[in-house]
Enzyme design. Structure first.
Site, PDB file in Angstrom:
ATOM      1  N   VAL A  42       0.836  -1.203   0.000  1.00 36.48           N
ATOM      2  CA  VAL A  42       0.000   0.000   0.000  1.00 36.48           C
ATOM      3  C   VAL A  42       0.869   1.251   0.000  1.00 36.48           C
ATOM      4  O   VAL A  42       0.581   2.228  -0.708  1.00 36.48           O
ATOM      5  CB  VAL A  42      -0.949   0.002   1.219  1.00 36.48           C
ATOM      6  CG1 VAL A  42      -1.585   1.366   1.419  1.00 36.48           C
ATOM      7  CG2 VAL A  42      -2.034  -1.067   1.039  1.00 36.48           C
ATOM      8  N   GLU A  43       1.943   1.229   0.777  1.00 37.68           N
ATOM      9  CA  GLU A  43       2.764   2.424   0.923  1.00 37.68           C
ATOM     10  C   GLU A  43       3.570   2.760  -0.327  1.00 37.68           C
ATOM     11  O   GLU A  43       3.591   3.914  -0.759  1.00 37.68           O
ATOM     12  CB  GLU A  43       3.721   2.260   2.114  1.00 37.68           C
ATOM     13  CG  GLU A  43       3.042   2.271   3.472  1.00 37.68           C
ATOM     14  CD  GLU A  43       2.522   3.654   3.859  1.00 37.68           C
ATOM     15  OE1 GLU A  43       2.852   4.643   3.180  1.00 37.68           O
ATOM     16  OE2 GLU A  43       1.768   3.734   4.845  1.00 37.68           O
ATOM     17  N   THR A  44       4.253   1.770  -0.898  1.00 37.64           N
ATOM     18  CA  THR A  44       5.193   2.074  -1.984  1.00 37.64           C
ATOM     19  C   THR A  44       5.166   1.077  -3.136  1.00 37.64           C
ATOM     20  O   THR A  44       6.131   0.987  -3.879  1.00 37.64           O
ATOM     21  CB  THR A  44       6.636   2.123  -1.438  1.00 37.64           C
ATOM     22  OG1 THR A  44       6.972   0.831  -0.891  1.00 37.64           O
ATOM     23  CG2 THR A  44       6.795   3.186  -0.366  1.00 37.64           C
TER      24      THR A  44
END
Length: 327
Positions: free
Chosen positions: A127-129
């Site tokens: 989700v983050e990167t």
């Protein structure tokens, strides 16, 4: 002479209109009226002299794009069904499964050491990167200086800029080259500087904590963050529920940390779809789905995910992506 001066003035006006006149150079943040206040706090808290702060901030630039972006984060501008479409794509799921295979040894090691499911660790990074592929294009020096000095609405960035300089000194990094998000988050797991200082770990024993380039450090650091924030090994995260009557409304989205028990929510008209003990801490979550309201019962581990990002939609996206990765 008067005529020549007048002609020069007209020429200058024309150049300005056409954008050809020399623009004033914007001062860096070492020239900001609050610089002395910042440098004094930095020295008191982290023993970094004002000369270092001045050297670093003299290289900083104000980024208007950062100020614009922070006013419209996806968590506040989208409904759940729109937000979900960003993170639950077939491409993100397939690449997540590839990530699990590629780093199975590291993820399994972290799961055993910290008690956090490897699918949750992978989903956070996904989700983050996008599994480390999109770590941010902003110089953290610029984004955090811009937010610290020109976005007083969120004073936390003042704290994060100080921590960023402390992090750079501790890890022997050049603040001028570090890249991250518009809000100063860095690496595979997008740790803000205070989180980096507190929760980043050396995952492979090489003496460094490199969250940009070392998957071992990144994976272990995410797992450590969850453990330190109270992740309960083996416990569920959330489940769909049905609601009836009106009493349940007093408990909907009232706070992130559970103040109710499952039994109390049942008494308010909430019907779980899976077995849960009445004494379990729980929250009642309402999200706007594609076909109307969705109700979820969040257990303590759901709250722990919101310690990473306060958004309920974020936590649900992480959970649902982890479930897809586990299939």
């Amino acid at each position: 002479m008067m005529r020549l001066s007048r002609l020069a003035g007209i020429a200058s006006s024309v150049l300005t209109l056409w954008g050809l006149a020399t623009s004033p150079v914007l001062a860096a943040y070492d020239q900001h009226p609050r610089f002395n206040e910042f440098s004094q706090e930095l020295e008191a808290e982290y023993q970094i002299p004002a000369s270092e702060a001045q050297k670093w901030l003299s290289q900083s630039k104000k980024l208007d794009s950062v100020l614009e972006t922070i006013q419209r984060p996806a968590e506040k501008s989208k409904e759940w069904h729109e937000y979900r479409q960003i993170f639950l794509t077939s491409k993100r799921i397939e690449q997540g499964k590839d990530f699990l295979k590629k780093y199975d040894d590291l993820l399994t090691e972290a799961q055993q050491k910290y008690g956090v499911k490897k699918e949750i660790i992978a989903a956070i990074i996904g989700v983050e990167t996008f599994y480390g592929q999109r770590q941010g294009r902003y110089r953290v020096l610029d984004s955090l200086a811009t937010l610290a000095f020109d976005y007083p609405k969120r004073p936390l960035f003042w704290r994060e800029l100080k921590a960023f300089f402390a992090l750079a000194e501790k890890e022997q990094l050049d603040p001028a080259v570090i890249k991250g998000s518009y809000a100063g988050a860095m690496g595979y797991g997008q740790f803000i500087p205070t989180s980096y200082l507190s929760y980043a770990v050396d995952g492979d024993g090489d003496g460094k904590r490199d969250l940009w380039n070392n998957p071992a450090d990144a994976i272990h650091s995410v797992a450590n963050y969850f453990k330190r924030h109270g992740w309960r090994d083996g416990e569920p995260v959330t489940q769909r529920v049905r609601v009836g009557g009106d009493q349940y409304q007093q408990a909907v989205n009232d706070r992130r940390k559970p103040k109710w028990t499952a039994g109390e929510l049942k008494a308010l008209g909430v019907t779980p779809t899976q077995a849960i003990s009445d004494d379990k801490p729980a929250t009642l979550i309402r999200l706007e789905g594609k076909h109307g309201a969705e109700f979820w019962l969040g257990e303590y581990n759901f709250y722990v995910i919101t310690r990473y990002n306060h958004s309920r939609m974020y936590a649900m996206a992480v959970y649902q992506l982890s479930e897809e990765l586990a299939k």
